[in-house]
Enzyme design. Structure first.
Site, PDB file in Angstrom:
ATOM      1  N   SER A  60       0.848  -1.179   0.000  1.00  0.00           N
ATOM      2  CA  SER A  60       0.000   0.000   0.000  1.00  0.00           C
ATOM      3  C   SER A  60       0.884   1.229   0.000  1.00  0.00           C
ATOM      4  CB  SER A  60      -0.876  -0.010   1.267  1.00  0.00           C
ATOM      5  OG  SER A  60      -1.416   1.265   1.546  1.00  0.00           O
ATOM      6  N   TYR A  87      -1.293  -0.223  10.874  1.00  0.00           N
ATOM      7  CA  TYR A  87      -1.351  -0.493   9.435  1.00  0.00           C
ATOM      8  C   TYR A  87      -0.044  -0.093   8.758  1.00  0.00           C
ATOM      9  CZ  TYR A  87      -3.386  -0.856   4.760  1.00  0.00           C
ATOM     10  OH  TYR A  87      -3.659  -1.220   3.464  1.00  0.00           O
TER      11      TYR A  87
END
Length: 244
Positions: free
Chosen positions: A145, A158
């Site tokens: 990501s 995250y």
């Protein structure tokens, strides 16, 4: 022979984690449309089986299993079952991911562990135990990501997991090349998937990309000629806000 011709996905056995919805479902759709044999895995077994049935309804081949990718025993068992059904394994796409969006003072230790377990330990376990099953020229693709490249508030778990996943990917790329195994990271920018839309209902969808576009990039990574590997590729929507 055209030395620049890409490989086909036809009859290649590709395992996808987090296959039940969002990007995982788009990856499975792409694989099925290109005549790959799909092993759909998801912690929600029903969604994995529904995705596999969709591929079969379209004339393709697919099987499905429920799997918590952070459970080492379950990973070993599912890989064994998949190999028994398919006879071989050509690629593993580590797509399963979770996030807990909250400040560090509100983040529970249990949530930290859950995010790291799914997003980082899961791909480690799939690679570690899948390696022995991968056919010659096998491929591991880890879905990273833009959170692996820059940071924003209230996403510490995250970010830690995705930065770690990028490091794991490049480490395995360096380690496994001599064994003929390809390892790639696909860094995906914001997509119109439940992963974002469920948590941020007010998000501007015009800033996001269709997950099918990222699946197309994954196809490109998977179909390079045998002598070529793409260690990392970034796929952004044109109006991406999380990357300059």
């Amino acid at each position: 022979m055209d030395t620049y011709a890409h490989e086909t996905l036809r009859d290649r056995v590709v395992l996808v984690t987090g296959a039940g919805r969002g990007l995982g479902a788009a990856i499975c759709d792409m694989l099925g449309a290109n005549e790959a044999r799909v092993v759909a895995l998801d912690i929600d077994a029903d969604s994995a089986h529904a995705q596999a049935q969709k591929i079969r309804d379209g004339g393709g081949w697919a099987c499905a299993f429920g799997l918590d990718v952070g459970d080492e025993g379950a990973v070993i068992g599912v890989l064994d079952e998949a190999l028994e059904q398919c006879g071989r394994l050509d690629a593993i796409i580590n797509n399963a991911g979770v996030d807990v969006t909250t400040s560090i003072d509100e983040l529970k230790s249990s949530d930290w562990e859950r995010v790291l377990r799914t997003n980082l330990t899961g791909p480690f376990l799939m690679a570690k135990h899948g390696l022995a099953h991968l056919a010659p020229g096998g491929h591991i693709v880890n879905i990273a990501s833009t959170a692996a490249r820059r940071a924003w508030p209230n996403a510490s778990a995250y970010h830690a997991s995705k930065w770690g996943l990028l490091g794991l990917t490049h480490s395995l790329h360096a380690e496994l090349r001599s064994q003929g195994i390809k390892v790639s990271a696909v860094i995906a920018g914001g997509m119109r998937t439940p992963f974002l839309l469920d948590r941020f209902p007010d998000i501007d969808v015009d800033l996001l990309q269709d997950p099918g576009n990222v699946a197309a990039a994954i196809k490109f990574v998977l179909t390079q000629p045998p002598q070529t590997v793409i260690p990392e590729v970034m796929v952004l929507p044109m109006k991406e806000t999380s990357w300059p």
